[in-house]
Design a protein around this motif. Structure first.
Motif, PDB file in Angstrom:
ATOM      1  N   ASP A  91     -16.900  -6.202  41.253  1.00 60.94           N
ATOM      2  CA  ASP A  91     -16.294  -6.508  42.546  1.00 60.94           C
ATOM      3  C   ASP A  91     -14.942  -5.822  42.606  1.00 60.94           C
ATOM      4  OD1 ASP A  91     -18.220  -8.246  43.761  1.00 60.94           O
ATOM      5  OD2 ASP A  91     -17.615  -9.802  42.346  1.00 60.94           O
ATOM      6  N   ILE A  92     -14.547  -5.395  43.808  1.00 56.52           N
ATOM      7  CA  ILE A  92     -13.295  -4.673  44.001  1.00 56.52           C
ATOM      8  C   ILE A  92     -12.218  -5.613  44.511  1.00 56.52           C
ATOM      9  CG2 ILE A  92     -12.145  -2.830  45.289  1.00 56.52           C
ATOM     10  CD1 ILE A  92     -14.939  -1.509  45.541  1.00 56.52           C
ATOM     11  N   GLU A  93     -11.055  -5.498  43.907  1.00 55.69           N
ATOM     12  CA  GLU A  93      -9.849  -6.166  44.376  1.00 55.69           C
ATOM     13  C   GLU A  93      -8.859  -5.063  44.716  1.00 55.69           C
ATOM     14  OE1 GLU A  93      -7.780  -9.923  42.648  1.00 55.69           O
ATOM     15  OE2 GLU A  93      -7.038  -8.199  41.518  1.00 55.69           O
ATOM     16  N   VAL A  94      -8.194  -5.183  45.858  1.00 60.78           N
ATOM     17  CA  VAL A  94      -7.252  -4.159  46.296  1.00 60.78           C
ATOM     18  C   VAL A  94      -5.847  -4.732  46.273  1.00 60.78           C
ATOM     19  CG1 VAL A  94      -6.579  -2.634  48.200  1.00 60.78           C
ATOM     20  CG2 VAL A  94      -8.998  -3.112  47.788  1.00 60.78           C
ATOM     21  N   GLU A  95      -4.923  -3.973  45.687  1.00 60.83           N
ATOM     22  CA  GLU A  95      -3.508  -4.319  45.738  1.00 60.83           C
ATOM     23  C   GLU A  95      -2.865  -3.462  46.822  1.00 60.83           C
ATOM     24  OE1 GLU A  95      -1.783  -3.518  41.927  1.00 60.83           O
ATOM     25  OE2 GLU A  95      -2.745  -5.239  40.981  1.00 60.83           O
ATOM     26  N   TYR A  96      -2.101  -4.104  47.680  1.00 60.21           N
ATOM     27  CA  TYR A  96      -1.397  -3.378  48.739  1.00 60.21           C
ATOM     28  C   TYR A  96      -0.095  -4.096  49.022  1.00 60.21           C
ATOM     29  CZ  TYR A  96      -0.242  -1.455  53.316  1.00 60.21           C
ATOM     30  OH  TYR A  96       0.406  -0.871  54.369  1.00 60.21           O
ATOM     31  N   GLY A  99       5.327  -6.301  52.322  1.00 59.05           N
ATOM     32  CA  GLY A  99       6.359  -7.290  52.019  1.00 59.05           C
ATOM     33  C   GLY A  99       6.474  -7.461  50.521  1.00 59.05           C
ATOM     34  N   THR A 100       5.382  -7.907  49.891  1.00 64.13           N
ATOM     35  CA  THR A 100       5.262  -7.974  48.440  1.00 64.13           C
ATOM     36  C   THR A 100       3.852  -7.517  48.103  1.00 64.13           C
ATOM     37  OG1 THR A 100       5.614  -9.358  46.481  1.00 64.13           O
ATOM     38  CG2 THR A 100       4.489 -10.383  48.360  1.00 64.13           C
ATOM     39  N   ILE A 101       3.570  -7.329  46.843  1.00 61.14           N
ATOM     40  CA  ILE A 101       2.229  -6.875  46.485  1.00 61.14           C
ATOM     41  C   ILE A 101       1.244  -8.003  46.740  1.00 61.14           C
ATOM     42  CG2 ILE A 101       0.717  -6.082  44.632  1.00 61.14           C
ATOM     43  CD1 ILE A 101       3.198  -4.851  43.318  1.00 61.14           C
ATOM     44  N   GLY A 102       0.264  -7.726  47.565  1.00 64.42           N
ATOM     45  CA  GLY A 102      -0.793  -8.684  47.841  1.00 64.42           C
ATOM     46  C   GLY A 102      -2.082  -8.226  47.209  1.00 64.42           C
ATOM     47  N   LYS A 103      -2.936  -9.164  46.884  1.00 68.06           N
ATOM     48  CA  LYS A 103      -4.261  -8.856  46.354  1.00 68.06           C
ATOM     49  C   LYS A 103      -5.290  -9.285  47.375  1.00 68.06           C
ATOM     50  CE  LYS A 103      -3.104  -9.173  41.498  1.00 68.06           C
ATOM     51  NZ  LYS A 103      -3.556  -9.654  40.189  1.00 68.06           N
ATOM     52  N   TYR A 104      -6.240  -8.406  47.628  1.00 64.85           N
ATOM     53  CA  TYR A 104      -7.218  -8.615  48.680  1.00 64.85           C
ATOM     54  C   TYR A 104      -8.624  -8.328  48.172  1.00 64.85           C
ATOM     55  CZ  TYR A 104      -3.051  -8.105  51.580  1.00 64.85           C
ATOM     56  OH  TYR A 104      -1.810  -8.257  52.137  1.00 64.85           O
ATOM     57  N   ASP A 105      -9.605  -9.027  48.733  1.00 64.39           N
ATOM     58  CA  ASP A 105     -10.993  -8.634  48.572  1.00 64.39           C
ATOM     59  C   ASP A 105     -11.230  -7.490  49.557  1.00 64.39           C
ATOM     60  OD1 ASP A 105     -11.749 -10.515  46.597  1.00 64.39           O
ATOM     61  OD2 ASP A 105     -12.002 -12.062  48.123  1.00 64.39           O
ATOM     62  N   LEU A 106     -12.337  -6.792  49.398  1.00 58.38           N
ATOM     63  CA  LEU A 106     -12.604  -5.637  50.239  1.00 58.38           C
ATOM     64  C   LEU A 106     -13.882  -5.839  51.030  1.00 58.38           C
ATOM     65  CD1 LEU A 106     -11.589  -2.788  50.961  1.00 58.38           C
ATOM     66  CD2 LEU A 106     -13.025  -1.909  49.121  1.00 58.38           C
ATOM     67  N   GLY A 107     -13.798  -5.557  52.321  1.00 61.03           N
ATOM     68  CA  GLY A 107     -14.948  -5.592  53.206  1.00 61.03           C
ATOM     69  C   GLY A 107     -15.043  -4.284  53.972  1.00 61.03           C
ATOM     70  N   PHE A 108     -16.037  -4.170  54.824  1.00 60.62           N
ATOM     71  CA  PHE A 108     -16.217  -2.986  55.670  1.00 60.62           C
ATOM     72  C   PHE A 108     -16.781  -3.455  56.997  1.00 60.62           C
ATOM     73  CE2 PHE A 108     -18.595   0.854  57.029  1.00 60.62           C
ATOM     74  CZ  PHE A 108     -17.534   1.750  57.038  1.00 60.62           C
ATOM     75  N   ASP A 109     -16.165  -3.011  58.098  1.00 65.26           N
ATOM     76  CA  ASP A 109     -16.600  -3.476  59.417  1.00 65.26           C
ATOM     77  C   ASP A 109     -17.441  -2.466  60.188  1.00 65.26           C
ATOM     78  OD1 ASP A 109     -14.796  -1.571  60.356  1.00 65.26           O
ATOM     79  OD2 ASP A 109     -13.422  -3.030  61.261  1.00 65.26           O
TER      80      ASP A 109
END
Length: 152
Positions: A91-96, A99-109
């Motif tokens: 599974d992919i986790e994205v850091e972006y 403001g501060t570094i956030g961690k996100y799951d990844l989807g596609f619309d």
């Protein structure tokens, strides 16, 4: 989203765009500065030892306004990471940083990759003392059929 899924999508799209779940967009000139494996070895509040491995992508807004990451380039970065790091179909986790570094799951619309908000949760509800909640639905949202299926 797993690595295999993003690779399939990258074969079909013309551009690589990311946006946040709230609709804000990652600038078109972003860089992918890291692709790697993040391992987490931890104990939950109920005493269960757990391990997680995630594929990690780090996005960076570099103020390099002419930069555009092409789908083929990202596929190549992923392929090199899989080879060198022996990366599995994780599974992919994205850091972006917003403001501060956030961690996100990844989807596609269907056209853009979407950075999906991550949420914390108790992994040991049965043993940590959290009361079980009963949710009452409003009349307008109650199912027409009973849970035992006697309506059809």
């Amino acid at each position: 989203m797993k690595l295999s899924e993003i690779k399939k999508i990258l074969e079909t799209v013309q551009t690589v765009r990311f946006k946040l779940e709230n609709g804000a967009t990652v600038p078109d000139h972003f860089h992918v500065t890291e692709v790697g494996v993040v391992s987490k070895h931890f104990i939950d509040c109920g005493g269960t030892v757990r391990k997680e491995n995630m594929a990690n992508f780090q996005l960076w807004d570099a103020n390099d306004y002419e930069h555009r990451l092409k789908p083929a380039k990202l596929r190549n970065i992923i392929a090199l990471s899989e080879k060198v790091l022996d990366m599995q179909d994780l599974d992919i986790e994205v850091e972006y940083q917003a403001g501060t570094i956030g961690k996100y799951d990844l989807g596609f619309d269907g056209s853009d990759f979407v950075l999906l908000d991550k949420r914390t949760a108790c992994l040991a509800n049965d043993s940590c003392g959290m009361p079980k909640k009963s949710i009452q639905l409003p009349e307008s949202e109650k199912p027409l059929c009973a849970p035992d299926g006697n309506c059809c």
